[in-house]
Write an enzyme that holds these catalytic residues in place. Structure first.
Site, short mmCIF file in Angstrom:
data_model
loop_
_atom_site.label_atom_id
_atom_site.label_comp_id
_atom_site.label_asym_id
_atom_site.label_seq_id
_atom_site.Cartn_x
_atom_site.Cartn_y
_atom_site.Cartn_z
N GLY A 10 0.85 -1.21 0.00
CA GLY A 10 0.00 0.00 0.00
C GLY A 10 0.87 1.25 0.00
NE ARG A 74 -2.52 -3.85 -0.22
CZ ARG A 74 -1.98 -3.27 0.85
NH1 ARG A 74 -0.89 -3.77 1.39
NH2 ARG A 74 -2.54 -2.20 1.39
CG ASN A 114 4.17 -5.73 8.79
OD1 ASN A 114 5.13 -6.14 9.44
ND2 ASN A 114 3.34 -4.82 9.24
CB ILE A 137 -0.56 5.09 6.99
CG1 ILE A 137 -1.53 3.94 6.69
CG2 ILE A 137 -0.24 5.89 5.75
CD1 ILE A 137 -2.95 4.42 6.38
CG ASP A 138 -1.27 0.16 8.87
OD1 ASP A 138 -2.18 1.00 8.87
OD2 ASP A 138 -1.24 -0.80 8.08
CG MET A 180 -7.25 3.15 6.40
SD MET A 180 -6.15 3.30 5.00
CE MET A 180 -7.23 2.74 3.69
N GLY A 181 -6.36 0.71 9.64
CA GLY A 181 -5.58 -0.16 10.53
C GLY A 181 -6.36 -1.42 10.81
CD GLU A 233 -8.94 -0.54 7.77
OE1 GLU A 233 -9.77 -0.57 6.86
OE2 GLU A 233 -7.71 -0.38 7.56
CD GLN A 285 -7.61 7.20 7.64
OE1 GLN A 285 -7.30 7.02 8.80
NE2 GLN A 285 -8.46 6.42 7.00
O1 F6P Z 1 -1.28 -1.00 5.36
C1 F6P Z 1 -1.80 0.23 4.99
C2 F6P Z 1 -3.31 0.16 4.88
O2 F6P Z 1 -3.78 1.43 4.49
C3 F6P Z 1 -4.05 -0.32 6.13
O3 F6P Z 1 -4.18 0.67 7.11
C4 F6P Z 1 -5.35 -0.76 5.52
O4 F6P Z 1 -5.99 -1.69 6.36
C5 F6P Z 1 -4.92 -1.36 4.22
O5 F6P Z 1 -3.69 -0.77 3.88
C6 F6P Z 1 -5.89 -1.15 3.09
O6 F6P Z 1 -5.44 -1.88 1.99
P1 F6P Z 1 -5.83 -1.59 0.48
O7 F6P Z 1 -5.13 -0.36 0.04
O8 F6P Z 1 -5.35 -2.80 -0.26
O9 F6P Z 1 -7.32 -1.41 0.47
#
Ligand code: F6P
Length: 359
Positions: A10, A74, A114, A137-138, A180-181, A233, A285
């Site tokens: 992300g 990803r 991660n 951002i996490d 988010m998180g 979330e 965010q």
């Molecule tokens: O890891 C960053 C993040 O923004 C998390 O906070 C969130 O849960 C996830 O990515 C959302 O993923 P995507 O961009 O694949 O919807």
């Protein structure tokens, strides 16, 4: 010297300023002796050989630019060692190793969170020189006090809570702001404290809906008609926390609401009759310019990465501990999450102010 750079997972604020930090420091130090290659869309570009030679001017004017000039994607770590028909039985890992060999990279600079670090470690274990930078951002990467992107996202989520505060006060309403998180609550915790939330719910501390209701009712009784809940979330109830992984998945799959905040809103309304509004800033965010803190952090991380390349210190992630830039081995980082400890300083401070953590 040939360096390949990629951004993976992300996106977040500060990716471009981090790329700039690495590149400018390398060009400044090695001049024409360094060639930098931009790998498109994270590991996808390494698998398929989607790579372009960069020039110093590519890294100019991007300090404040959101997103990533290299693109990102990803790529699940789980699929890296699976033989694939499309590659004649070779794996994605095989393809990435072939690309590194073809381009004769002396080092790969990998910017990610991660999942990205599991694959970065896999590449290092297979003989590739890797230097990585912690982004997300996490702020949940093991081995560093801070990841870049986090403070910028905290600023945005705080701003959302600030804006909601004024309308909540005018109308005497209860609002949930979903932050988010999915797995960790650093962003919600920090935005909740800096935005003055009354209740903060994070995945690490499963909430009791009755306790949440009693906080809201107590505030109402004390003349505070409005309340703000900052909810991650990935927040979960204490009943859900007691479930097996399979039961939890099934419970969430059958949930009729689009997210945990809407379900919580319904539950509170059923129990208290209070009207609740939900606001979800979502990917907002992760967008826009990095804040000043992240511009400085990425410049420090980027220049430190260049220094590590110069010193042939490979297989490590740049990190910050007690405001000192350092580095940690990739095998220590890969596969581990830095979660919020229920007795950490921020939670103690929140509780000392009377902020409810939902228990
Ligand atoms: O890891 C960053 C993040 O923004 C998390 O906070 C969130 O849960 C996830 O990515 C959302 O993923 P995507 O961009 O694949 O919807």
């Amino acid at each position: 010297m040939k360096i390949g750079m990629l951004t993976s997972g992300g996106d977040c604020q500060g990716l471009n300023s981090a790329l700039r930090g690495v590149a400018k420091a390398l060009y400044y130090r090695f001049g024409k002796d360094v060639e930098i290659y931009g790998i498109r869309d994270g590991y996808r570009g390494l698998i398929y050989g989607d790579i372009q030679k960069m020039n110093p001017k590519d890294f100019s004017g991007i300090l404040t630019l959101g997103g990533t000039i290299l693109g990102t994607s990803r790529q699940s770590f789980k699929t890296m060692c699976t033989p694939l028909e499309e590659f004649g039985g070779k794996t994605k890992l095989d393809k990435m190793l072939e690309t590194c060999k073809k381009y004769k990279f002396d080092c790969l600079v990998i910017l990610g969170g991660n999942g990205t670090h599991k694959t970065a470690n896999l590449l290092a274990q297979n003989g590739i020189n890797v230097v990585s930078l912690p982004k997300t951002i996490d702020n949940d990467l093991w081995g560093t006090d801070m990841t870049f992107g986090f403070q910028s996202a905290v600023d945005i989520a705080t701003n959302v809570i600030d804006c909601i505060h004024s309308t909540a006060t005018s109308h005497g309403r209860v609002f949930i702001v979903e932050v988010m998180g999915h797995k960790v609550g650093w962003l919600t915790l920090h935005a909740g404290i800096s935005g003055g939330a009354d209740v903060i719910l994070i995945p690490e501390i499963p909430y009791d809906v009755d306790k949440v209701c009693s906080v809201l009712q107590k505030r109402k009784k004390n003349g505070k008609a409005f309340s703000i809940l900052a909810v991650a979330e990935g927040a979960m109830s204490k009943e859900e926390a007691a479930m097996s992984k399979k039961e939890f998945k099934a419970a969430r799959a059958s949930m009729k609401e689009p997210s945990i905040s809407y379900r919580l809103a319904n539950e509170i309304t059923e129990r208290t009759g209070q009207e609740i509004r939900v606001t979800i800033p979502g990917h907002f965010q992760r967008g826009g310019s990095p804040c000043a803190y992240d511009r400085i952090l990425t410049t420090r991380f980027g220049t430190a990465a260049a220094e590590m390349i110069a010193n042939k210190q490979f297989g490590r992630m740049v990190a910050i501990h007690n405001n000192e830039i350092t580095s940690v081995p990739l095998e220590e980082v890969a596969g581990k999450l830095k979660t919020v400890s229920p007795d950490c300083d921020e939670i103690r401070a929140a509780k000392a102010l009377g902020i409810s953590m939902g228990i």
